[in-house]
Write a protein that holds these residues in place. Structure first.
Motif, PDB file in Angstrom:
ATOM      1  N   VAL A 203      29.016 -20.349 -65.610  1.00 49.95           N
ATOM      2  CA  VAL A 203      29.151 -20.916 -66.954  1.00 49.95           C
ATOM      3  C   VAL A 203      27.924 -21.753 -67.328  1.00 49.95           C
ATOM      4  CG1 VAL A 203      30.561 -22.381 -68.459  1.00 49.95           C
ATOM      5  CG2 VAL A 203      31.663 -20.939 -66.741  1.00 49.95           C
ATOM      6  N   LEU A 204      27.614 -22.780 -66.518  1.00 55.59           N
ATOM      7  CA  LEU A 204      26.534 -23.694 -66.903  1.00 55.59           C
ATOM      8  C   LEU A 204      25.157 -23.022 -66.854  1.00 55.59           C
ATOM      9  CD1 LEU A 204      27.531 -27.121 -65.291  1.00 55.59           C
ATOM     10  CD2 LEU A 204      27.580 -26.437 -67.681  1.00 55.59           C
ATOM     11  N   VAL A 205      24.859 -22.381 -65.739  1.00 50.07           N
ATOM     12  CA  VAL A 205      23.536 -21.752 -65.596  1.00 50.07           C
ATOM     13  C   VAL A 205      23.310 -20.691 -66.687  1.00 50.07           C
ATOM     14  CG1 VAL A 205      22.114 -20.302 -64.096  1.00 50.07           C
ATOM     15  CG2 VAL A 205      23.268 -22.297 -63.165  1.00 50.07           C
ATOM     16  N   PRO A 206      24.271 -19.768 -66.917  1.00 48.10           N
ATOM     17  CA  PRO A 206      24.025 -18.799 -67.987  1.00 48.10           C
ATOM     18  C   PRO A 206      23.889 -19.442 -69.353  1.00 48.10           C
ATOM     19  CG  PRO A 206      26.207 -18.485 -67.020  1.00 48.10           C
ATOM     20  CD  PRO A 206      25.477 -19.427 -66.155  1.00 48.10           C
ATOM     21  N   ALA A 207      24.708 -20.476 -69.606  1.00 51.87           N
ATOM     22  CA  ALA A 207      24.620 -21.136 -70.917  1.00 51.87           C
ATOM     23  C   ALA A 207      23.221 -21.717 -71.114  1.00 51.87           C
ATOM     24  CB  ALA A 207      25.683 -22.218 -71.019  1.00 51.87           C
ATOM     25  N   MET A 208      22.724 -22.383 -70.067  1.00 51.13           N
ATOM     26  CA  MET A 208      21.393 -22.988 -70.173  1.00 51.13           C
ATOM     27  C   MET A 208      20.306 -21.904 -70.270  1.00 51.13           C
ATOM     28  SD  MET A 208      22.047 -25.992 -67.418  1.00 51.13           S
ATOM     29  CE  MET A 208      20.355 -26.371 -67.133  1.00 51.13           C
ATOM     30  N   ALA A 209      20.441 -20.866 -69.449  1.00 47.86           N
ATOM     31  CA  ALA A 209      19.401 -19.823 -69.406  1.00 47.86           C
ATOM     32  C   ALA A 209      19.291 -19.093 -70.742  1.00 47.86           C
ATOM     33  CB  ALA A 209      19.701 -18.826 -68.279  1.00 47.86           C
ATOM     34  N   VAL A 210      20.442 -18.675 -71.307  1.00 52.22           N
ATOM     35  CA  VAL A 210      20.341 -17.903 -72.551  1.00 52.22           C
ATOM     36  C   VAL A 210      20.004 -18.803 -73.732  1.00 52.22           C
ATOM     37  CG1 VAL A 210      21.885 -16.079 -71.740  1.00 52.22           C
ATOM     38  CG2 VAL A 210      22.825 -17.940 -73.086  1.00 52.22           C
ATOM     39  N   SER A 211      20.407 -20.080 -73.675  1.00 48.07           N
ATOM     40  CA  SER A 211      20.016 -20.995 -74.755  1.00 48.07           C
ATOM     41  C   SER A 211      18.506 -21.173 -74.750  1.00 48.07           C
ATOM     42  CB  SER A 211      20.690 -22.356 -74.583  1.00 48.07           C
ATOM     43  OG  SER A 211      22.074 -22.200 -74.575  1.00 48.07           O
ATOM     44  N   ALA A 212      17.957 -21.425 -73.562  1.00 50.75           N
ATOM     45  CA  ALA A 212      16.499 -21.606 -73.464  1.00 50.75           C
ATOM     46  C   ALA A 212      15.780 -20.333 -73.922  1.00 50.75           C
ATOM     47  CB  ALA A 212      16.130 -21.934 -72.023  1.00 50.75           C
ATOM     48  N   ALA A 213      16.263 -19.182 -73.474  1.00 52.03           N
ATOM     49  CA  ALA A 213      15.621 -17.920 -73.872  1.00 52.03           C
ATOM     50  C   ALA A 213      15.730 -17.724 -75.383  1.00 52.03           C
ATOM     51  CB  ALA A 213      16.263 -16.755 -73.123  1.00 52.03           C
ATOM     52  N   GLY A 214      16.891 -18.061 -75.932  1.00 54.47           N
ATOM     53  CA  GLY A 214      17.091 -17.925 -77.381  1.00 54.47           C
ATOM     54  C   GLY A 214      16.136 -18.815 -78.155  1.00 54.47           C
ATOM     55  N   PHE A 215      15.991 -20.081 -77.722  1.00 48.71           N
ATOM     56  CA  PHE A 215      15.075 -21.004 -78.413  1.00 48.71           C
ATOM     57  C   PHE A 215      13.631 -20.501 -78.328  1.00 48.71           C
ATOM     58  CE2 PHE A 215      18.474 -24.255 -78.243  1.00 48.71           C
ATOM     59  CZ  PHE A 215      18.409 -24.651 -79.569  1.00 48.71           C
ATOM     60  N   LEU A 216      13.249 -20.033 -77.137  1.00 54.18           N
ATOM     61  CA  LEU A 216      11.872 -19.548 -76.973  1.00 54.18           C
ATOM     62  C   LEU A 216      11.612 -18.295 -77.826  1.00 54.18           C
ATOM     63  CD1 LEU A 216      11.491 -20.161 -73.136  1.00 54.18           C
ATOM     64  CD2 LEU A 216      10.201 -21.283 -74.951  1.00 54.18           C
TER      65      LEU A 216
ATOM     66  N   ARG B 221      15.748 -16.374 -87.961  1.00 53.80           N
ATOM     67  CA  ARG B 221      16.999 -15.987 -87.285  1.00 53.80           C
ATOM     68  C   ARG B 221      17.573 -17.191 -86.553  1.00 53.80           C
ATOM     69  NH1 ARG B 221      18.759 -10.431 -87.267  1.00 53.80           N
ATOM     70  NH2 ARG B 221      17.231  -9.410 -88.588  1.00 53.80           N
ATOM     71  N   LYS B 222      18.903 -17.253 -86.489  1.00 54.86           N
ATOM     72  CA  LYS B 222      19.523 -18.342 -85.750  1.00 54.86           C
ATOM     73  C   LYS B 222      19.489 -18.014 -84.260  1.00 54.86           C
ATOM     74  CE  LYS B 222      22.629 -19.749 -89.404  1.00 54.86           C
ATOM     75  NZ  LYS B 222      23.996 -19.678 -89.914  1.00 54.86           N
ATOM     76  N   VAL B 223      19.492 -19.089 -83.461  1.00 58.61           N
ATOM     77  CA  VAL B 223      19.462 -18.888 -82.011  1.00 58.61           C
ATOM     78  C   VAL B 223      20.666 -18.069 -81.567  1.00 58.61           C
ATOM     79  CG1 VAL B 223      19.559 -20.070 -79.779  1.00 58.61           C
ATOM     80  CG2 VAL B 223      18.149 -20.996 -81.613  1.00 58.61           C
ATOM     81  N   GLY B 224      21.821 -18.356 -82.145  1.00 56.48           N
ATOM     82  CA  GLY B 224      23.045 -17.634 -81.764  1.00 56.48           C
ATOM     83  C   GLY B 224      22.916 -16.147 -82.013  1.00 56.48           C
ATOM     84  N   THR B 225      22.323 -15.784 -83.134  1.00 58.55           N
ATOM     85  CA  THR B 225      22.151 -14.355 -83.456  1.00 58.55           C
ATOM     86  C   THR B 225      21.215 -13.701 -82.445  1.00 58.55           C
ATOM     87  OG1 THR B 225      22.324 -15.017 -85.761  1.00 58.55           O
ATOM     88  CG2 THR B 225      21.583 -12.764 -85.320  1.00 58.55           C
ATOM     89  N   ILE B 226      20.123 -14.422 -82.122  1.00 60.52           N
ATOM     90  CA  ILE B 226      19.161 -13.867 -81.152  1.00 60.52           C
ATOM     91  C   ILE B 226      19.844 -13.681 -79.797  1.00 60.52           C
ATOM     92  CG2 ILE B 226      17.008 -14.320 -79.916  1.00 60.52           C
ATOM     93  CD1 ILE B 226      16.075 -15.901 -82.369  1.00 60.52           C
ATOM     94  N   VAL B 227      20.599 -14.707 -79.406  1.00 58.44           N
ATOM     95  CA  VAL B 227      21.275 -14.619 -78.096  1.00 58.44           C
ATOM     96  C   VAL B 227      22.238 -13.440 -78.074  1.00 58.44           C
ATOM     97  CG1 VAL B 227      22.954 -15.769 -76.599  1.00 58.44           C
ATOM     98  CG2 VAL B 227      21.014 -17.055 -77.504  1.00 58.44           C
ATOM     99  N   ARG B 228      23.031 -13.309 -79.138  1.00 59.22           N
ATOM    100  CA  ARG B 228      24.015 -12.219 -79.168  1.00 59.22           C
ATOM    101  C   ARG B 228      23.338 -10.848 -79.216  1.00 59.22           C
ATOM    102  NH1 ARG B 228      26.926 -15.896 -82.568  1.00 59.22           N
ATOM    103  NH2 ARG B 228      25.917 -14.963 -84.383  1.00 59.22           N
TER     104      ARG B 228
END
Lengths: 736, 175
Positions: free
Chosen positions: A589-602, A610-617
């Motif tokens: 839970v924590l590691v994936p949340a942090m990893a995909v959030s960081a990747a989304g922001f980058l 585009r919103k980070v959420g859209t990029i992540v999805r």
């Protein structure tokens, strides 16, 4: 025959991966040969097939037979092996004209997209044409023959597996280029006249004769390694002479036979006959029942068999001895059912859901239960199965579910009850779509399967007025997961029940071959699912699936288990579920949340607007292949180490006899196979990421800026997976 | 193109053509026998080690097939002696004229190897010093498999480059 001779003849050096590759090569050739034969029929077709199969068989004999076992002991055996590699296997394989059948035997898209650019690249074509030019081929063949028989090089090969492999490979490949000019397996003709083949062969024969003569007449031991094995110098020399004679006499015959035929052809002026008949394409396929229709016929019998096995497992789990290695509930669900499910997902599709025993009981229950309610709107998503999946990841290790036949039996019985109640009360396949965590695992995994239940012709669907595939008809109901075939894309939410196949009055639905994971590269509107990039619940489920694979595998390797036990010892008796819970929470839970959030922001830096959420999805679904690769590598480990575990448990459960428990053993090919599986997962993930990025960004430079954080996440997961595979892992369903 | 295709496809056979290279680590003539000990991998490393023994008649070099063979490794560290032993059998050998055993060597260092052979009422022994190296890290053993990833990425990038180049070079049809 004395015992030594018997032992020698039974010394086959059978190597699983080598045999598998040879069989695969034969399968590709036969597939391509059959496809080619449907279009063009030649008189020499059977001869070609025989040539290829016998060439591969000779290769098999050279590398797997007693010749290989004795090549370090007897020079004569080694010379016979070299003769097969250089002078027998290559011409036989080339006589089969392998190019077109091998290309036709491979998936069409792979040949076109993957191999095509290389095959048409002019420098490579020029290089290969240069390589097969008679003068070059002759020089390479002769140089390879001479250089590898120099004492220094020969000893180098005898003392090292790598150099020995290089020696054999160079013999085989120079054999291929040498015989290419003589056999002319391609449709193009050599610029050299045919008669040039006669001096070509005879001069090569002279070199071979000279080399053989050195072996036979030199009178001194050429290779000290053989002197170390033989007791006397005379015995070593006698072995050396025999080796020279093998090279000399059969070698000479092999050169002279084609030289004789070439001479005859030149003298008589005869040419190759090319009679062939062009057939009407695919005429013989008419009237054949489709794969989906065949599977649909067998679905109920398979479900019934699965139900009987499940009942046996439940009974043994409740009333059998609570010792995992001799209880069916400790073995079959956790080792074999999971392993075979993964194999079927890898090679065909979601066969477990097709054969699901729970839905079989559900369908029986529906004869008396109403199933009139609609599944609550708030629950029509994947949050419930995501939570259940997380619960599974935690409880599996926290309570040692795999090590308790009693709990396993309860879980299976509970599954039957839940499927019966949910689908007995609610319409459609609500249990499969909105509850079952096993189903979600299979749905997500089947995104990388090579087959999909799909329509064959969109035109047929456009003219359809009845929509039986979703509405059903008098014979059968339509899709209970509300997947409308013309709008369906990918295997998500498809249980392979094949009701749509049975319902379609036009026979327009089949198990269609697809490129694995290709469905993830685009984001179309999907029937009953919508766009993946708008489904947060699905994205979370996918993250749990992907990171859960690594957490689940890591939870049973020595360093992690020892660390958990150390904390257990310091925190107290009841702390284990909490320790495992913390591990799962952090890892899944924590590691994936942090990893995909960081990747989304980058990624957002280069994909503005585009919103980070859209990029992540949009990107997170690309991680499915590496997640599945890890699940497969892990589960195949248990299947490979415990494949023979059920027999003692079955013998005890059915006959009441006590049988020896299977002993744990890790085959040497397993770790390489696991790494290759993980490799395939990573490469597919990188490919999907690249396709998504290029489609989104348009240009290569922009795509790289968009995708690199996700590629970094994938490579990080791969590194974690390789670390896990290198650790000692607990075996399941066995005595330790 | 077909020549290129043929050669490229058949390259898939390359991985098949590997041989074995057992190294002689001990050899001794005792009584009527000559005993030779081979190690499958050289150098021998701590961990699992495949050792095989060939027992031959001195008179005619023929292999002795009905011997009982015991392989023993001993290491003296101060006053403590560590011993690892296992019976070597035909069943465990690829070459069935040899006797093979898989021993798990617990540590690196200087070990004493002995092969005890009993056949036809005669006992014989061959001994040798064996320098056991530290175990190879997994990455050293499996790096070729991991190296496939950058290789495949390179091929993919090259494939893309070729495709883009071809699109660029192909003249477009006029409307």
């Amino acid at each position: 025959m004395n015992s030594a001779a018997t032992a020698a003849l039974t010394s086959w050096n059978l190597d699983g991966p080598v045999s598998a590759v040879l069989l695969l090569l034969c399968a590709i050739y036969v597939r391509g040969w059959r496809r080619e034969r449907l279009l063009i029929h030649r008189q020499s077709d059977s001869l070609r097939l025989t040539g290829f199969l016998s060439g591969v068989f000779v290769l098999f004999v050279a590398v797997e037979s007693p010749l290989d076992s004795f090549d370090g002991t007897y020079l004569a055996a080694h010379m016979a092996q070299h003769l097969l590699l250089m002078m027998v296997a290559p011409p036989l394989i080339l006589l089969s004209h392998p190019v077109l059948p091998l290309l036709k035997g491979l998936p069409k898209s792979f040949v076109k997209e993957g191999l095509g650019p290389f095959l048409t690249w002019r420098p490579l074509r020029s290089f290969l044409e240069w390589l097969t030019a008679p003068l070059v081929a002759w020089l390479l063949f002769v140089a390879s023959t001479i250089v590898w028989h120099l004492p220094y090089c020969y000893e180098l090969a005898l003392g090292s597996r790598v150099w020995h492999g290089a020696q054999h490979a160079s013999f085989f490949w120079t054999g291929i280029v040498f015989w290419w000019f003589i056999v002319e397996p391609g449709p193009g003709k050599s610029r050299w006249p045919r008669w040039a083949g006669i001096p070509y062969l005879l001069t090569a024969d002279i070199v071979n004769t000279a080399l053989s003569a050195i072996f036979v007449f030199s009178g001194r031991v050429l290779y000290p390694s053989y002197a170390a094995v033989h007791l006397t110098r005379a015995q070593t020399l006698s072995d050396q002479t025999l080796g020279g004679l093998i090279m000399w006499v059969p070698g000479e015959i092999i050169y002279l036979i084609p030289a004789f035929f070439l001479t005859m052809r030149v003298l008589t002026g005869s040419k190759r006959q090319g009679e062939y008949i062009v057939r009407q394409a695919r005429a013989t396929r008419a009237g054949r029942r489709s794969l989906a229709a065949n599977l649909a016929r067998w679905r109920r019998p398979i479900q019934l068999a699965m139900l009987l096995v499940s009942l046996l497992v439940i009974a043994d789990g409740f009333w059998g001895p609570q010792i995992t290695p001799i209880n069916l509930a400790g073995i079959l669900p956790w080792i074999h059912w999971r392993g075979l499910s993964v194999l079927s997902l890898l090679f065909l599709g979601n066969l477990f859901c097709m054969a699901c025993p729970f839905t079989f009981v559900r369908d029986l229950g529906r004869k008396v239960m109403p199933a009139r309610l609609r599944w609550p709107r708030q629950l029509r998503n994947k949050w419930t199965p995501a939570l259940l999946f997380l619960l599974y990841l935690w409880s599996y290790e926290a309570f040692g579910v795999w090590d308790s036949p009693w709990i396993t039996a309860w879980i299976i019985a509970g599954y039957f009850g839940a499927a019966l109640v949910v689908d007995g009360l609610f319409r459609g396949a609500s249990f499969c779509k909105y509850v079952c965590p096993i189903g979600q695992f299979n749905f997500i995994s089947s995104l990388i399967s090579p087959r999909e239940v799909a329509i064959k012709s969109p035109q047929v669907c456009r003219s359809c007025q009845t929509y039986d595939c979703i509405r059903g008809n008098e014979q059968t109901h339509g899709c209970e997961l509300y997947l409308f075939q013309p709008k369906k894309s990918g295997n998500l939410d498809c249980t392979f029940c094949l009701d749509c196949v049975k319902a379609c009055p036009h026979g327009n639905i089949d198990l269609v071959s697809i490129t694995p994971a290709q469905t993830l590269t685009a984001d179309p509107y999907r029937s009953s699912i919508g766009r993946l990039s708008s489904r947060t619940d699905l994205a979370v489920l996918v993250l749990l699936f992907v990171f859960g694979a690594f957490v689940n595998a890591a939870g049973m390797v020595a360093p992690v288990v020892m660390r958990e036990h150390a904390w257990h010892a310091s925190l107290g008796m009841d702390a284990m579920p909490w320790i495992v819970g913390a591990f799962v929470l952090v890892g899944a839970v924590l590691v994936p949340a942090m990893a995909v959030s960081a990747a989304g922001f980058l990624s957002k830096i280069s994909w503005r607007g585009r919103k980070v959420g859209t990029i992540v999805r949009r990107f997170v679904f690309a991680l499915v292949p590496i997640g599945f690769g890890m699940w497969a590598a892990h589960i195949l480990y248990h299947l490979a180490t415990g494949w023979n575990a059920p027999w003692p448990a079955l013998a005890r459960a059915l006959a009441g006899t006590a049988a020896a428990v299977a002993l744990p053993a890790v085959p040497s090919w397993l770790t390489p196979l696991q790494i290759l599986t993980l490799n395939a997962g990573l490469l597919l993930t990188l490919w999907v990421l690249w396709k998504v990025a290029t489609e989104s960004a348009g240009q290569v430079r922009a795509a790289v800026a968009l995708v690199w954080p996700w590629m970094a996440v994938s490579v990080g997961l791969y590194a974690a997976g390789v670390w896990v595979l290198f650790q000692p892992m607990q075996m399941r369903g066995m005595m330790h | 193109m077909r020549i290129a295709a043929g050669l490229l496809i058949v390259i898939s056979c390359a991985c098949l053509l590997s041989g074995d290279g057992g190294s002689l680590v001990a050899r001794k003539q005792t009584g009527p026998f000559v005993i030779s000990v081979f190690a499958a991998d050289a150098p021998v490393r701590a961990g699992k080690a495949d050792l095989s023994v060939m027992v031959q008649q001195v008179s005619d070099e023929s292999p002795v097939m009905d011997a009982t063979v015991m392989l023993r490794l001993t290491k003296a560290t101060g006053s403590a002696v560590t011993e690892v032993a296992a019976p070597a059998t035909h069943a465990k050998a690829t070459n069935k004229t040899l006797y093979a055993a898989q021993l798990t060597i617990p540590s690196e260092g200087a070990w004493r190897l002995s092969a005890d052979v009993a056949a036809n009422g005669t006992n014989a022994e061959a001994t040798a010093d064996l320098n056991v190296m530290p175990p190879a890290p997994p990455a050293e053993r499996y790096w070729p498999y991991i190296a496939l990833i950058p290789f495949a990425v390179f091929l993919f990038a090259f494939n893309r480059w070729l495709r883009r180049r071809r699109q660029f070079l192909t003249p477009r049809a006029r409307p």
